[in-house]
Scaffold this active site. Structure first.
Site, PDB file in Angstrom:
ATOM      1  N   ASN A 162      41.141  36.341  45.484  1.00 40.63           N
ATOM      2  CA  ASN A 162      40.211  35.688  44.574  1.00 40.63           C
ATOM      3  C   ASN A 162      40.763  34.291  44.299  1.00 40.63           C
ATOM      4  OD1 ASN A 162      38.647  34.810  42.467  1.00 40.63           O
ATOM      5  ND2 ASN A 162      39.266  36.416  41.028  1.00 40.63           N
ATOM      6  N   LYS A 212      39.510  31.986  42.564  1.00 44.47           N
ATOM      7  CA  LYS A 212      39.154  31.486  41.226  1.00 44.47           C
ATOM      8  C   LYS A 212      38.707  30.027  41.321  1.00 44.47           C
ATOM      9  CE  LYS A 212      42.110  34.950  39.189  1.00 44.47           C
ATOM     10  NZ  LYS A 212      42.976  35.384  38.102  1.00 44.47           N
ATOM     11  N   HIS A 245      34.847  40.639  36.615  1.00 48.35           N
ATOM     12  CA  HIS A 245      36.232  40.181  36.485  1.00 48.35           C
ATOM     13  C   HIS A 245      36.554  39.959  35.002  1.00 48.35           C
ATOM     14  CE1 HIS A 245      39.855  37.786  36.794  1.00 48.35           C
ATOM     15  NE2 HIS A 245      39.983  38.284  38.017  1.00 48.35           N
ATOM     16  N   GLU A 276      38.068  37.712  33.540  1.00 48.99           N
ATOM     17  CA  GLU A 276      37.818  36.342  33.067  1.00 48.99           C
ATOM     18  C   GLU A 276      36.347  36.153  32.729  1.00 48.99           C
ATOM     19  OE1 GLU A 276      39.797  34.475  36.384  1.00 48.99           O
ATOM     20  OE2 GLU A 276      41.688  35.268  35.605  1.00 48.99           O
ATOM     21  N   GLU A 288      42.308  45.895  37.242  1.00 51.97           N
ATOM     22  CA  GLU A 288      43.124  44.719  36.952  1.00 51.97           C
ATOM     23  C   GLU A 288      43.487  44.719  35.467  1.00 51.97           C
ATOM     24  OE1 GLU A 288      42.471  41.371  40.024  1.00 51.97           O
ATOM     25  OE2 GLU A 288      40.959  41.119  38.482  1.00 51.97           O
ATOM     26  N   GLY A 300      47.835  36.733  36.262  1.00 53.11           N
ATOM     27  CA  GLY A 300      48.351  35.371  36.142  1.00 53.11           C
ATOM     28  C   GLY A 300      49.583  35.254  35.262  1.00 53.11           C
ATOM     29  N   SER A 350      49.036  39.844  39.362  1.00 56.64           N
ATOM     30  CA  SER A 350      50.345  39.372  39.828  1.00 56.64           C
ATOM     31  C   SER A 350      50.860  40.106  41.074  1.00 56.64           C
ATOM     32  CB  SER A 350      51.381  39.435  38.695  1.00 56.64           C
ATOM     33  OG  SER A 350      50.970  38.607  37.624  1.00 56.64           O
TER      34      SER A 350
HETATM   35  P1  13P Z   1      46.858  36.946  39.795  1.00 54.81           P
HETATM   36  O1  13P Z   1      47.186  37.576  41.127  1.00 54.81           O
HETATM   37  O2  13P Z   1      47.013  35.441  39.815  1.00 54.81           O
HETATM   38  O3  13P Z   1      47.584  37.616  38.677  1.00 54.81           O
HETATM   39  O4  13P Z   1      45.290  37.181  39.538  1.00 54.81           O
HETATM   40  C1  13P Z   1      44.776  38.455  39.678  1.00 54.81           C
HETATM   41  C2  13P Z   1      43.301  38.397  39.618  1.00 54.81           C
HETATM   42  O5  13P Z   1      42.724  38.151  38.569  1.00 54.81           O
HETATM   43  C3  13P Z   1      42.549  38.608  40.858  1.00 54.81           C
HETATM   44  O6  13P Z   1      41.189  38.759  40.607  1.00 54.81           O
END
Ligand code: 13P
Length: 252
Positions: free
Chosen positions: A9, A11, A95, A97, A167, A173, A213
């Site tokens: 992803n 982002k 997601h 976010e 997740e 992150g 992560s």
């Molecule tokens: P990270 O791998 O940067 O922690 O992000 C995970 C994520 O949100 C993938 O959709």
């Protein structure tokens, strides 16, 4: 046997030029890997071009989000039909976010899943608890609601076009991965939920990815867990070599 599924992803990262460079490098790095599904989700503006570069490769393209309508007066939104037109086979939905920063509800996410499967796309359906929810023992309740409401009215047949991504929000992150055991526990629980909502065969056939992560140095342990069928990778998917290493996780 569930075919492993490794997704990146991207982002809100990468210009069109940078996205094409990354996709081109990745295509070379993962050439010949045919025992897993590999998917990347660039930003909307580079989707079509990235998809063009990857035609005929072993990498599929995903949208990061969609609006649950084919077309209409929805300024700023993108429909599953248009994602498909741009070359996508998949779309991420729910997601954390989107849930946290843009107020997306389980019901809205459910609508998106329905519309995108109807449009012929496959859904990467994300769920996960916050740190506060985990620490106050609400984790299983939260996951139950997200799964039950998110999948409301989704038929067993449609479930063949969906993968779940667990997740934990506190691991996204932050560099703080769930331990292999913590992740496996949540995955086994989610598989149990699917068994309750559908049946054992469907639960056994559905792929559940871990995200939060994931890096080259922790992917092998995660992928060795019985109920972890793949990963949804953020930061480490932005470097071709790191993401390629993740696709080369240690096979059991
Ligand atoms: P990270 O791998 O940067 O922690 O992000 C995970 C994520 O949100 C993938 O959709």
């Amino acid at each position: 046997m569930r075919k492993p599924f490794i997704a990146g992803n991207w982002k809100l990262h990468k210009t069109i030029g940078e996205a094409l460079d990354l996709a081109g490098a990745l295509k070379q790095e993962v050439a010949g890997i045919d025992d897993i599904d590999i998917v990347i989700a660039p930003v909307y503006t580079s989707l079509a071009k990235v998809a063009d570069v990857l035609v005929g490769s072993n990498i599929s393209v995903a949208g990061q989000n969609c609006y649950p309508a084919a077309s209409g007066a929805f300024t700023g939104e993108v429909s599953p039909t248009l994602l498909k037109d741009a070359g996508c086979r998949y779309c991420i939905v729910g997601h954390s976010e989107r849930r946290q920063l843009f107020g997306e509800t389980d019901a809205f996410i459910n609508q998106k899943i329905k519309v995108l499967i109807e449009a012929g796309l496959r859904a990467i359906f994300c769920i996960g608890e916050t740190l506060e929810e985990r620490e106050s023992d609400q984790m299983y309740e939260v996951l139950t609601t997200q799964v039950r409401e998110g999948l409301k009215g989704i038929s067993a047949e449609d479930m063949q076009h969906l993968v779940v991504a667990y997740e934990p929000v506190w691991a996204i992150g932050t560099g703080k991965t769930a331990t292999d055991q913590e992740a496996e526990e949540a995955h086994a629980f989610i598989r149990g939920l699917l068994q309750g909502l559908y049946d054992e065969d469907l639960a056994e056939a559905t792929r559940i990815l871990y995200g939060g992560s994931v890096k080259p140095d922790n992917v092998d342990g995660l992928m060795a867990q019985q109920d972890i069928d793949g990963t949804l990778v953020g930061g480490a998917s932005l470097k071709a070599a790191d993401f390629a290493r993740i696709t080369r996780f240690k096979r059991g």
